[in-house]
Design a protein around this motif. Sequence first.
Motif, PDB file in Angstrom:
ATOM      1  N   ARG A  20      16.887 -22.913 -13.373  1.00  0.00           N
ATOM      2  CA  ARG A  20      16.638 -23.747 -12.199  1.00  0.00           C
ATOM      3  C   ARG A  20      16.583 -25.248 -12.523  1.00  0.00           C
ATOM      4  N   PRO A  21      15.914 -25.673 -13.593  1.00  0.00           N
ATOM      5  CA  PRO A  21      15.917 -27.119 -13.890  1.00  0.00           C
ATOM      6  C   PRO A  21      17.322 -27.656 -14.175  1.00  0.00           C
ATOM      7  N   LEU A  22      18.138 -26.856 -14.857  1.00  0.00           N
ATOM      8  CA  LEU A  22      19.500 -27.302 -15.137  1.00  0.00           C
ATOM      9  C   LEU A  22      20.344 -27.343 -13.872  1.00  0.00           C
ATOM     10  N   VAL A  23      20.120 -26.385 -12.986  1.00  0.00           N
ATOM     11  CA  VAL A  23      20.843 -26.383 -11.712  1.00  0.00           C
ATOM     12  C   VAL A  23      20.523 -27.652 -10.922  1.00  0.00           C
ATOM     13  N   ALA A  24      19.242 -28.033 -10.909  1.00  0.00           N
ATOM     14  CA  ALA A  24      18.850 -29.241 -10.198  1.00  0.00           C
ATOM     15  C   ALA A  24      19.506 -30.475 -10.809  1.00  0.00           C
ATOM     16  N   LEU A  25      19.556 -30.521 -12.137  1.00  0.00           N
ATOM     17  CA  LEU A  25      20.207 -31.660 -12.796  1.00  0.00           C
ATOM     18  C   LEU A  25      21.705 -31.683 -12.516  1.00  0.00           C
ATOM     19  N   HIS A  26      22.316 -30.494 -12.499  1.00  0.00           N
ATOM     20  CA  HIS A  26      23.751 -30.427 -12.195  1.00  0.00           C
ATOM     21  C   HIS A  26      24.030 -30.917 -10.781  1.00  0.00           C
ATOM     22  N   THR A  27      23.185 -30.529  -9.845  1.00  0.00           N
ATOM     23  CA  THR A  27      23.344 -30.991  -8.468  1.00  0.00           C
ATOM     24  C   THR A  27      23.236 -32.509  -8.391  1.00  0.00           C
ATOM     25  N   ALA A  28      22.282 -33.060  -9.128  1.00  0.00           N
ATOM     26  CA  ALA A  28      22.122 -34.515  -9.144  1.00  0.00           C
ATOM     27  C   ALA A  28      23.331 -35.194  -9.787  1.00  0.00           C
ATOM     28  N   ALA A  29      23.836 -34.595 -10.874  1.00  0.00           N
ATOM     29  CA  ALA A  29      25.020 -35.159 -11.530  1.00  0.00           C
ATOM     30  C   ALA A  29      26.219 -35.144 -10.590  1.00  0.00           C
ATOM     31  N   VAL A  48      22.876 -31.242 -19.012  1.00  0.00           N
ATOM     32  CA  VAL A  48      23.077 -29.888 -18.485  1.00  0.00           C
ATOM     33  C   VAL A  48      23.929 -29.064 -19.434  1.00  0.00           C
ATOM     34  N   LEU A  49      24.971 -29.663 -19.978  1.00  0.00           N
ATOM     35  CA  LEU A  49      25.850 -28.925 -20.882  1.00  0.00           C
ATOM     36  C   LEU A  49      25.095 -28.475 -22.122  1.00  0.00           C
ATOM     37  N   ALA A  50      24.304 -29.347 -22.698  1.00  0.00           N
ATOM     38  CA  ALA A  50      23.524 -28.963 -23.880  1.00  0.00           C
ATOM     39  C   ALA A  50      22.591 -27.801 -23.554  1.00  0.00           C
ATOM     40  N   GLY A  51      21.964 -27.840 -22.398  1.00  0.00           N
ATOM     41  CA  GLY A  51      21.074 -26.749 -21.999  1.00  0.00           C
ATOM     42  C   GLY A  51      21.814 -25.452 -21.769  1.00  0.00           C
ATOM     43  N   CYS A  52      22.976 -25.522 -21.131  1.00  0.00           N
ATOM     44  CA  CYS A  52      23.762 -24.315 -20.886  1.00  0.00           C
ATOM     45  C   CYS A  52      24.286 -23.717 -22.190  1.00  0.00           C
ATOM     46  N   GLN A  53      24.723 -24.547 -23.099  1.00  0.00           N
ATOM     47  CA  GLN A  53      25.206 -24.038 -24.386  1.00  0.00           C
ATOM     48  C   GLN A  53      24.088 -23.329 -25.139  1.00  0.00           C
ATOM     49  N   THR A  54      22.865 -23.845 -25.036  1.00  0.00           N
ATOM     50  CA  THR A  54      21.728 -23.229 -25.718  1.00  0.00           C
ATOM     51  C   THR A  54      21.341 -21.913 -25.068  1.00  0.00           C
ATOM     52  N   GLN A  55      21.275 -21.891 -23.737  1.00  0.00           N
ATOM     53  CA  GLN A  55      20.766 -20.714 -23.038  1.00  0.00           C
ATOM     54  C   GLN A  55      21.841 -19.668 -22.744  1.00  0.00           C
ATOM     55  N   LEU A  56      23.073 -20.096 -22.540  1.00  0.00           N
ATOM     56  CA  LEU A  56      24.124 -19.178 -22.114  1.00  0.00           C
ATOM     57  C   LEU A  56      25.226 -18.984 -23.146  1.00  0.00           C
ATOM     58  N   GLY A  57      25.423 -19.969 -24.003  1.00  0.00           N
ATOM     59  CA  GLY A  57      26.516 -19.916 -24.960  1.00  0.00           C
ATOM     60  C   GLY A  57      27.685 -20.767 -24.515  1.00  0.00           C
ATOM     61  N   LEU A  64      31.247 -23.355 -19.091  1.00  0.00           N
ATOM     62  CA  LEU A  64      32.607 -23.899 -19.006  1.00  0.00           C
ATOM     63  C   LEU A  64      32.776 -24.796 -17.777  1.00  0.00           C
ATOM     64  N   THR A  65      32.123 -24.430 -16.668  1.00  0.00           N
ATOM     65  CA  THR A  65      32.180 -25.268 -15.465  1.00  0.00           C
ATOM     66  C   THR A  65      31.564 -26.630 -15.732  1.00  0.00           C
ATOM     67  N   VAL A  66      30.403 -26.636 -16.356  1.00  0.00           N
ATOM     68  CA  VAL A  66      29.726 -27.903 -16.630  1.00  0.00           C
ATOM     69  C   VAL A  66      30.527 -28.745 -17.613  1.00  0.00           C
TER      70      VAL A  66
END
Length: 255
Positions: A20-29, A48-57, A64-66
């Motif tokens: 959820r925090p990354l989603v909010a940041l992505h929306t702001a970006a 957001v990308l750094a967070g997604c790479q850590t949590q999702l790979g 990939l979207t981010v």
Amino acid sequence: MAWWSKSDGRGSASVRESLRPLVALHTAAAAHLSADHTDAAVELFEVVLAGCQTQLGRTDPDTLTVAGNLGVALVAAGRWRDGIDRLVDNLVDRERALGEDDPRTLAACDALATAYRLAGHLDDAAELAARVTSERRRTLGPAHPDTLTSRMGMALTRAATGDVGSAATLLQAALNDAEQAHGPLHLHTIALRSNVAACHAVLGNARQATAVFERAGADSAALLGRDHPDTMAIYEDLADVNNPERLGILAGVPA
């Protein structure tokens, strides 16, 4: 029209909650990018990308979207080399993870083609635009919004090489398909009509360009409102109909 993805992520409810925090940041970006606040968009997309790479790979579809959106933001910020390198890597990652014909891979291909065109790498842009347009025609049909986007990009690449006559023909054909399938009050129809007008202006047909710009502006005002940035941009182009070098049809910005 945006040439990047506004997706806020998918997956299970528990994963979405943890992100959820990354989603909010992505929306702001995304909001910053839409408003042309490109430096702020780049900064947030990087977080957001750094967070997604850590949590999702690295190869998760949402990662990939981010990553693709970051590449677009870098290009929009004038960091051409960084942005194009990011978009090239993103396309390779999507081809490996999703397959060459996956719609998300084709979206990345289209974004890279647009970046190449804007940067003046017209041979590369033409090759990718032809690839994605052909595949989208085959799988989605000629009047699908994604196909229309690719057809417009391919035509604008042709115009950037100086072949504005051929570009106008391609754009008019796409406009005819868009208007038949979606009607005049549709974003793709309006964008195609505006680009047809710009080609007429470059070709010296000021009277015809004026009429087509006026129609595009009226349709945009009816759909989006007179004060919407897209509508205002059309009327700004209309004001430059006798100064076609200002319309941005002929060339991108060198990388």
